[in-house]
Design a protein around this motif. Structure first.
Motif, PDB file in Angstrom:
ATOM      1  N   PRO A 176      -6.576   7.898  -3.431  1.00 34.62           N
ATOM      2  CA  PRO A 176      -7.938   8.180  -3.142  1.00 34.62           C
ATOM      3  C   PRO A 176      -8.795   8.243  -4.474  1.00 34.62           C
ATOM      4  N   SER A 177      -9.999   8.024  -4.196  1.00 36.65           N
ATOM      5  CA  SER A 177     -11.002   8.078  -5.403  1.00 36.65           C
ATOM      6  C   SER A 177     -10.947   9.686  -5.778  1.00 36.65           C
ATOM      7  N   ASP A 178     -11.079  10.409  -4.902  1.00 32.68           N
ATOM      8  CA  ASP A 178     -10.885  12.113  -5.168  1.00 32.68           C
ATOM      9  C   ASP A 178      -9.505  12.460  -5.009  1.00 32.68           C
ATOM     10  N   VAL A 179      -8.572  12.498  -6.019  1.00 30.30           N
ATOM     11  CA  VAL A 179      -7.146  13.290  -5.645  1.00 30.30           C
ATOM     12  C   VAL A 179      -7.182  14.470  -5.139  1.00 30.30           C
ATOM     13  N   LYS A 180      -8.128  15.211  -5.679  1.00 33.22           N
ATOM     14  CA  LYS A 180      -8.163  16.766  -5.250  1.00 33.22           C
ATOM     15  C   LYS A 180      -8.203  16.814  -3.624  1.00 33.22           C
ATOM     16  N   LYS A 181      -8.598  15.764  -2.965  1.00 34.17           N
ATOM     17  CA  LYS A 181      -8.733  16.031  -1.524  1.00 34.17           C
ATOM     18  C   LYS A 181      -7.311  15.329  -0.655  1.00 34.17           C
ATOM     19  N   TYR A 228      -0.922  14.901  -1.566  1.00 34.98           N
ATOM     20  CA  TYR A 228       0.361  13.836  -2.266  1.00 34.98           C
ATOM     21  C   TYR A 228      -0.327  13.441  -3.381  1.00 34.98           C
ATOM     22  N   ALA A 229      -1.499  12.939  -3.641  1.00 37.29           N
ATOM     23  CA  ALA A 229      -1.952  12.409  -4.823  1.00 37.29           C
ATOM     24  C   ALA A 229      -1.944  13.626  -6.004  1.00 37.29           C
ATOM     25  N   ASN A 230      -2.552  14.725  -5.381  1.00 40.37           N
ATOM     26  CA  ASN A 230      -2.810  15.840  -6.077  1.00 40.37           C
ATOM     27  C   ASN A 230      -1.428  16.155  -6.876  1.00 40.37           C
ATOM     28  N   TYR A 231      -0.507  16.217  -6.307  1.00 41.35           N
ATOM     29  CA  TYR A 231       0.879  16.988  -6.565  1.00 41.35           C
ATOM     30  C   TYR A 231       1.735  15.757  -7.419  1.00 41.35           C
ATOM     31  N   LYS A 273       2.646   5.361  -7.994  1.00 42.74           N
ATOM     32  CA  LYS A 273       2.342   3.970  -8.056  1.00 42.74           C
ATOM     33  C   LYS A 273       1.783   3.426  -6.485  1.00 42.74           C
ATOM     34  N   GLU A 274       1.303   2.382  -6.350  1.00 42.14           N
ATOM     35  CA  GLU A 274       1.171   2.031  -5.048  1.00 42.14           C
ATOM     36  C   GLU A 274       1.772   0.794  -4.759  1.00 42.14           C
ATOM     37  N   GLY A 275       1.759   0.453  -3.558  1.00 43.21           N
ATOM     38  CA  GLY A 275       2.411  -0.890  -2.758  1.00 43.21           C
ATOM     39  C   GLY A 275       4.037  -0.767  -3.049  1.00 43.21           C
ATOM     40  N   PHE A 276       4.579  -2.096  -3.097  1.00 47.29           N
ATOM     41  CA  PHE A 276       5.990  -2.229  -3.312  1.00 47.29           C
ATOM     42  C   PHE A 276       6.428  -1.530  -4.696  1.00 47.29           C
ATOM     43  N   ASP A 277       5.773  -1.037  -5.527  1.00 46.53           N
ATOM     44  CA  ASP A 277       6.071  -0.334  -6.819  1.00 46.53           C
ATOM     45  C   ASP A 277       6.321   0.851  -6.668  1.00 46.53           C
ATOM     46  N   HIS A 278       5.697   1.507  -5.563  1.00 41.55           N
ATOM     47  CA  HIS A 278       5.790   3.122  -5.501  1.00 41.55           C
ATOM     48  C   HIS A 278       7.034   3.389  -4.981  1.00 41.55           C
ATOM     49  N   CYS A 279       7.972   2.453  -4.104  1.00 40.52           N
ATOM     50  CA  CYS A 279       9.169   3.302  -3.659  1.00 40.52           C
ATOM     51  C   CYS A 279      10.338   2.297  -4.671  1.00 40.52           C
ATOM     52  N   SER A 280      11.066   3.250  -5.285  1.00 38.77           N
ATOM     53  CA  SER A 280      12.240   2.747  -5.829  1.00 38.77           C
ATOM     54  C   SER A 280      13.388   1.836  -5.193  1.00 38.77           C
ATOM     55  N   SER A 281      13.881   0.926  -5.622  1.00 38.71           N
ATOM     56  CA  SER A 281      15.023  -0.031  -4.910  1.00 38.71           C
ATOM     57  C   SER A 281      16.335   1.058  -4.745  1.00 38.71           C
ATOM     58  N   GLN A 282      16.325   2.146  -5.552  1.00 43.19           N
ATOM     59  CA  GLN A 282      17.279   3.252  -5.405  1.00 43.19           C
ATOM     60  C   GLN A 282      17.009   4.194  -4.564  1.00 43.19           C
TER      61      GLN A 282
END
Length: 117
Positions: A68-73, A76-79, A84-93
């Motif tokens: 989100p544009s304001d991560v304080k709200k 998950y983004a705050n901590y 990363k976003e999309g397919f890069d977010h989750c590790s293949s491991q």
């Protein structure tokens, strides 16, 4: 968590670390007890590409998640660090996804371990 850490948590931390607290955020409480009572701090478990190995939501949620544009709200983004976003977010491991119901767990196992035709 290994057996020694679990024993320390139960024997040394839990008796005096919020013993009567009722919360839906038990994972946060355990982390606070590790940190405040045992001096154990979290370790970054991302893979070498920065993909998350432990996810607090379902795979669909993580795949579609946008910072989100304001991560304080957004807790998950705050901590999170260097999220990363999309397919890069989750590790293949990937090791674990939280809140997975039985049918989805069976489907994920079949896909990951080649039981789908």
């Amino acid at each position: 968590m290994n057996k020694a850490a679990l024993k320390s948590l139960v024997v040394d931390a839990f008796p005096t670390c919020m013993p009567h607290l009722h919360t839906f955020a038990e994972d946060v409480m355990v982390a606070q007890c590790f940190r405040n009572k045992l001096g154990v701090y979290p370790f970054d478990t991302k893979d070498e590409s920065g993909g998350e190995r432990y996810m607090p939501f379902t795979p669909k949620h993580h795949l579609n998640y946008r910072i989100p544009s304001d991560v304080k709200k957004d807790w998950y983004a705050n901590y999170s660090i260097d999220i990363k976003e999309g397919f890069d977010h989750c590790s293949s491991q990937s090791v674990a996804f939280h809140y997975i119901k039985g049918d989805l767990m069976k489907r994920m196992h079949a896909i990951l371990y080649g039981f789908c035709i």
